[in-house]
Write a protein that holds these residues in place. Structure first.
Motif, PDB file in Angstrom:
ATOM      1  N   ILE A  86     -86.603 -67.120  14.621  1.00  0.00           N
ATOM      2  CA  ILE A  86     -85.862 -66.098  15.538  1.00  0.00           C
ATOM      3  C   ILE A  86     -86.285 -65.009  16.301  1.00  0.00           C
ATOM      4  N   LEU A  87     -86.155 -64.752  17.831  1.00  0.00           N
ATOM      5  CA  LEU A  87     -86.579 -63.728  18.740  1.00  0.00           C
ATOM      6  C   LEU A  87     -85.761 -62.730  18.366  1.00  0.00           C
ATOM      7  N   PHE A  88     -85.727 -61.624  17.621  1.00  0.00           N
ATOM      8  CA  PHE A  88     -85.369 -60.265  17.847  1.00  0.00           C
ATOM      9  C   PHE A  88     -85.568 -59.179  18.531  1.00  0.00           C
ATOM     10  N   TYR A  89     -84.314 -58.213  19.743  1.00  0.00           N
ATOM     11  CA  TYR A  89     -84.048 -58.247  19.990  1.00  0.00           C
ATOM     12  C   TYR A  89     -83.846 -56.324  19.951  1.00  0.00           C
ATOM     13  N   SER A  90     -84.715 -55.232  20.736  1.00  0.00           N
ATOM     14  CA  SER A  90     -84.286 -53.810  20.159  1.00  0.00           C
ATOM     15  C   SER A  90     -84.103 -52.923  20.985  1.00  0.00           C
TER      16      SER A  90
ATOM     17  N   ALA B 275     -81.477 -65.980  18.029  1.00  0.00           N
ATOM     18  CA  ALA B 275     -82.387 -64.850  19.453  1.00  0.00           C
ATOM     19  C   ALA B 275     -80.800 -63.681  18.172  1.00  0.00           C
ATOM     20  N   MET B 276     -81.189 -63.064  18.599  1.00  0.00           N
ATOM     21  CA  MET B 276     -80.280 -61.930  17.621  1.00  0.00           C
ATOM     22  C   MET B 276     -80.925 -60.215  18.462  1.00  0.00           C
ATOM     23  N   GLY B 277     -80.175 -59.364  18.271  1.00  0.00           N
ATOM     24  CA  GLY B 277     -80.026 -58.085  19.099  1.00  0.00           C
ATOM     25  C   GLY B 277     -79.341 -56.899  18.793  1.00  0.00           C
ATOM     26  N   PHE B 278     -80.474 -55.656  18.967  1.00  0.00           N
ATOM     27  CA  PHE B 278     -79.033 -54.769  18.545  1.00  0.00           C
ATOM     28  C   PHE B 278     -78.756 -53.693  20.179  1.00  0.00           C
ATOM     29  N   CYS B 279     -77.364 -53.643  20.746  1.00  0.00           N
ATOM     30  CA  CYS B 279     -77.504 -52.706  21.795  1.00  0.00           C
ATOM     31  C   CYS B 279     -77.540 -53.865  22.928  1.00  0.00           C
ATOM     32  N   ILE B 280     -78.904 -52.522  24.066  1.00  0.00           N
ATOM     33  CA  ILE B 280     -79.457 -53.683  25.217  1.00  0.00           C
ATOM     34  C   ILE B 280     -80.299 -55.346  23.900  1.00  0.00           C
ATOM     35  N   GLY B 281     -80.542 -54.737  22.750  1.00  0.00           N
ATOM     36  CA  GLY B 281     -81.173 -56.035  22.291  1.00  0.00           C
ATOM     37  C   GLY B 281     -79.980 -57.371  22.410  1.00  0.00           C
ATOM     38  N   GLY B 282     -78.474 -56.664  22.034  1.00  0.00           N
ATOM     39  CA  GLY B 282     -77.887 -57.494  21.848  1.00  0.00           C
ATOM     40  C   GLY B 282     -77.778 -58.367  23.026  1.00  0.00           C
ATOM     41  N   HIS B 283     -77.649 -57.971  24.585  1.00  0.00           N
ATOM     42  CA  HIS B 283     -77.805 -58.966  26.370  1.00  0.00           C
ATOM     43  C   HIS B 283     -79.571 -59.782  25.923  1.00  0.00           C
TER      44      HIS B 283
END
Length: 245
Positions: A33-37, A121-129
């Motif tokens: 999983i590529l996980f974005y902050s 892939a997964m992310g929160f806030c800008i990481g969601g984008h």
């Protein structure tokens, strides 16, 4: 599942990108999983979230999303100064830089003996984008986007035709889109705009709007909603179980 954590510094088209790797301690091959902050990079809440995902049987990579603009290892504080610096970095980095970052991570993971061959892939806030942006890569089979900012705006610098919503044809995997109805960063009209575009493009996706504020997944501060966070993780794990081996 017990996990282990390590650091790798990857060469990208725009410089060295520190990437934090959290993965099962038990030998074997697992999906990645590529996980974005958020704009703050790998803070405590992001690290804990990554480790939680890894403990369910996934290799998790957390890149420093603004590596071109900060010294290696930079973590911004959850305060006004950190927010202002993170937002400035968001305005300074071209969206195409995220594409080359994603390509570098995917290429490196493919060489690792612990990778099963499947990517999410997964992310929160800008990481969601940025997770949504990662879904443009053909290897990404499942993407969980939590309150993804700026899909409905032109805030992130884009060349003509390069806005994430202009490239929906490149998304081949399944999307999970989760928002808070009380999120001022993504108002109802903006959410509707994204939803209608995904329907028009005939994308495979599920859509959830909870009664919650922005950053309800962040286990620090007064916006954290543990009940919604647990539900969000359950939905993400269901997505990954269905799509990744």
């Amino acid at each position: 599942m017990m996990i282990k954590s390590e650091i790798t510094d990857l060469n990208t088209a725009t410089g060295v990108m520190r990437t934090y790797v959290h993965r099962p301690a038990v030998d074997g091959q697992y999906p990645t999983i590529l996980f974005y902050s958020e704009i703050f990079q790998q803070t405590g809440p992001i690290e804990r979230a990554a480790k939680l995902i890894a403990g369910h049987g996934y290799n998790v990579l957390v890149p420093e999303v603004f590596h071109e603009l900060n010294p290696i290892g930079t973590v911004l504080a959850y305060d006004d100064a950190g927010r202002d610096k993170g937002n400035a970095d968001k305005m300074a980095k071209s969206v195409e830089g995220y594409d080359t970052d994603n390509a570098a991570m995917i290429a490196w993971v493919k060489q690792q003996p612990w990778h099963s061959g499947d990517f999410g892939a997964m992310g929160f806030c800008i990481g969601g984008h940025l997770a949504f942006r990662a879904a443009l890569q053909p290897e990404i089979k499942a993407t969980a986007c939590f309150y993804a900012t700026d899909l409905h705006t032109n805030v992130i610098p884009n060349q003509p035709g390069q806005h994430s919503m202009e490239r929906l044809a490149d998304i081949s995997g399944e999307l999970l889109m989760i928002f808070g109805k009380q999120d001022p960063h993504i108002p109802a009209a903006g959410r509707a705009q994204v939803y209608q575009a995904l329907v028009a493009a005939d994308k495979t996706f599920t859509w959830h709007e909870f009664n919650g504020p922005h950053a309800f997944m962040r286990d620090e501060g007064d916006r954290y909603d543990p009940q919604l966070a647990l539900l969000g993780y359950q939905l993400a794990f269901d997505l990954f179980r269905r799509n990744l081996k």
